[in-house]
Design an enzyme around this catalytic site. Structure first.
Site, mmCIF file in Angstrom:
data_model
loop_
_atom_site.group_PDB
_atom_site.id
_atom_site.type_symbol
_atom_site.label_atom_id
_atom_site.label_comp_id
_atom_site.label_asym_id
_atom_site.label_seq_id
_atom_site.Cartn_x
_atom_site.Cartn_y
_atom_site.Cartn_z
ATOM 1 C CE LYS A 221 6.151 -14.993 5.256
ATOM 2 N NZ LYS A 221 7.452 -14.596 4.689
ATOM 3 C CG ASP A 249 6.903 -13.067 1.428
ATOM 4 O OD1 ASP A 249 7.546 -13.532 0.463
ATOM 5 O OD2 ASP A 249 7.428 -12.829 2.534
ATOM 6 C CD GLU A 275 8.301 -9.699 1.294
ATOM 7 O OE1 GLU A 275 7.290 -9.051 1.636
ATOM 8 O OE2 GLU A 275 9.152 -10.108 2.098
ATOM 9 C CD GLU A 302 12.761 -12.512 3.094
ATOM 10 O OE1 GLU A 302 11.703 -11.857 3.082
ATOM 11 O OE2 GLU A 302 12.875 -13.562 3.736
ATOM 12 C CG ASP A 325 18.208 -9.448 6.092
ATOM 13 O OD1 ASP A 325 17.242 -10.179 6.337
ATOM 14 O OD2 ASP A 325 19.244 -9.422 6.774
ATOM 15 C CG HIS A 352 13.477 -9.489 5.715
ATOM 16 N ND1 HIS A 352 14.528 -10.244 6.177
ATOM 17 C CD2 HIS A 352 12.372 -10.245 5.870
ATOM 18 C CE1 HIS A 352 14.076 -11.414 6.580
ATOM 19 N NE2 HIS A 352 12.779 -11.453 6.413
#
Lengths: 434, 434
Positions: A221, A249, A275, A302, A325, A352
């Site tokens: 992340k 991400d 992402e 997502e 998703d 996701h």
């Protein structure tokens, strides 16, 4: 045997994950992973029910529950057969309900609720057939699959005839891929090491543990400060070495130009994809970013609200990895449309997962995608996150970095009754103690 | 004087308009025009309150009410001053609330709820200042206006500096345009003649009545069958003659290629614009349609979910008329961003109205737009629909096809207490009789 849906019960179930920062990212520093959960009750003599959910992160779950209640009259009293014989019409009856569509249409709360209900319906259908959802889909003919899709708003990108063609060209070889899936499972990557709220030490030790468990693909992340991101990506790259894949991400935290500048700074650490670099609504923004940061790839999905935005991401070459998703878009039916568009445009689908029940859901979708639609595993992998699986009757099983194909009937998101009781918000014992 | 918001009360108010087909269109054959209504209560010694609403069409209003309740803790206990001194931060505190954003973000139910709450806040602010909302905005400096805007996700199309420049270039001439608005009002067009559920005879007689009242611009709902649409457009064109403007509105019923074919068939009747030819999410689709059907123009906006989609419609030359809705996007603050983008890209803003309270809202926005942002009335007009104004304390006043500038303090959507009582769903007397 005719089965009639006699009632729809819905639950607000929340897990206090914010207490440990599991799931934390740049936009969601304190998520309480949650679900608006649905049980479709029936008059089946065996007591068959359908189970579905939509994933949420705490506050607002009650709004999704209200939306599910608004959809309930569209299901209660209907026979399963009346639905499954014309799936596309059933789906449109939910998404185009003449008054409810105003509060969407096909986006946000009402679409999350649609996903919970539609997925519960597919779960019921699969249980009645005695199959897992992926197997139910794999056993359908190309014609039957196409009949599940509402093509409204996508015929400029994918016609029913084209969809049929994609499915037909893979029919003869389905059986080999099904055997392969049953034997090896579907390849996965892990997000469990890189949550934004974790310390450097924890990041480092979780990378080592994950490598020891056989993981070869890792997600970090990012999106806090550039300085923090550079330090953290360096730690992960050191730990996983030059050859394992590292994805980053940003969870929508940047504007278009910020995303480009930020990714140029991270480029020396060779991230495979970025992402959610910016707003999930920004098709043209993703296209601009994709052009600017090549060869780093762009992934999103997502939070992409429906097939219309996915269509444009394909049309504009804005997305190199399609991260569907299972309960953001309107359930299995809309997923089928997106998988087929991805196949037509040659974009790998890497769903996701994580969350509550998302891993349980998407294993069915990826296995079906491989057997019937994409017929390829190249550049494809399924997200995996380690927490909260213990609340399900049929939790995912991971072996050697692969999802094992689920064999139990249904869509794998049936929750334990003790979970529904203890984690009910606000009256379950977990929340009364808080 | 410090004013603190002490409570937020919300109401589900529905009008049984489906009984007369007023408001009917191709996608919404039976709307019950409704509102999720908000009162912000305060500790003001004069008993000042703020009034806002989001427009809905019946079922699902209760879901918006649930979302408004989810937002309430973000306002209760705050002082008005703490909000108005940093409006952009206040707005982001609602739209980026770390758990609630998951069920949007910035779209659908949660964004409709944000609009109701944000607009109630502006209503309160204006009442405290003793001004109508348009006058409150007009009296702000360019710097103050820019400070109301959250530029997240739009800086690639409009920077704060560019926004400031647009506002500054019009400051010197604001006073003339304000005088003009106070004298003449803002030009309008009517939708009241052309609802899809009306018979040919009713359409014809309503056109005649509207001409007699001085209307020069008319809108026809289309999108049923091509045959019906051709017959109805012929009736309207016959009645209004070759010179009055005729706009058509498909309310999202077509796919991209259907829209093109259908509009080519209607072209001989010289429609000025086609409104909502396809999904409001389909930026690239609108661009394709716009290229294919020129010189017929493309209009959209009432279902465009937020500034990010508007940004792309501007960037892609997909929309010739920008039809903002006062409570689909997140209230006054986000509207400011869209008006300024429209000015930068040279697209006239013709707001969506009708509904419940929409006419009351958008008169403020268009008058402000003219005085401070666009500085032009060319190709600009405000939608007007005749019904349901009697439920408001300060209903719109139309004279000679113009909205008169509202002078009462606030945002004009305060409802009568007897309306809140009689039309409350499901317990008001109107619904108990049903």
């Amino acid at each position: 045997m005719t089965i009639t849906i006699t009632n729809l019960v819905t639950y607000d179930v929340r897990f206090p994950t914010s207490r440990t920062f599991a799931g934390s990212d740049a936009m969601h520093p304190d998520p309480d992973y949650s679900a608006a959960y649905v049980i479709l009750q029936t008059d089946s003599p065996q007591g068959l029910e359908g189970y579905g959910l939509t994933f949420t992160i705490g506050r607002g779950t009650e709004v999704c529950v209200a939306a599910i209640r608004a959809l309930a009259p569209l299901l209660i009293g209907r026979t399963l057969e009346s639905i499954t014989t014309n799936m596309a019409a059933f789906w449109r009856s939910l998404t185009s309900e003449s008054q409810l569509r105003w509060i969407g249409p096909e986006k946000g709360v009402i679409h999350l609720a649609t996903a919970a209900v539609v997925n519960a319906l597919w779960d019921l259908y699969a249980r009645v057939e005695g199959k897992s959802v992926w197997k139910l889909l794999v056993d359908m003919s190309p014609e039957q699959l196409v009949a599940c899709i509402d093509f409204r708003y996508i015929t400029d990108a994918l016609t029913p005839e084209e969809a049929l063609g994609i499915l037909q060209r893979n029919v003869a070889t389905r059986v080999q891929r099904e055997a392969e899936m049953l034997q090896k499972g579907y390849p996965a990557y892990t997000t469990s090491a890189g949550w934004l709220g974790y310390s450097d030490e924890r990041l480092r030790s979780l990378c080592r543990e994950a490598i020891a468990r056989g993981w070869t693909q890792f997600k970090l992340k990012v999106g806090a400060s550039l300085q923090d991101d550079l330090r953290r990506i360096q730690i992960m790259r050191e730990e996983i070495g030059p050859d394992r894949k590292l994805m980053v991400d940003a969870n929508q935290v940047w504007d278009v130009n910020e995303a480009i500048a930020h990714m140029q700074a991270l480029a020396p650490y060779h991230p495979w994809w970025i992402e959610e670099p910016t707003s999930p609504d920004d098709v043209l923004g993703h296209a601009t970013i994709a052009r600017a940061i090549a060869p780093i790839k762009v992934a999103t999905g997502e939070h992409v609200q429906n097939r219309v935005i996915f269509k444009q991401l394909f049309q504009a070459n804005a997305m190199h990895f399609c991260q569907i998703d299972a309960c953001r878009v309107g359930g299995v039916n809309e997923i089928l449309a997106i998988l087929l568009m991805a196949a037509k445009f040659g974009v790998p689908v890497c769903p996701h997962a994580g969350g509550v029940g998302l891993c349980e859901y998407v294993q069915h979708l990826s296995i079906f995608d491989y057997i019937c639609v994409s017929a390829s595993l190249e550049d494809r992998m399924l997200e995996y996150s380690a927490h909260l699986h213990e609340h399900f009757f049929d939790p995912v099983v991971i072996e050697d970095g692969h999802y094992k194909a689920p064999l139990a009937p249904g869509y794998s998101v049936k929750m334990l009754p003790e979970t529904l009781k203890a984690y009910a918000f606000p009256d379950g014992e977990i929340w009364r103690q808080a």
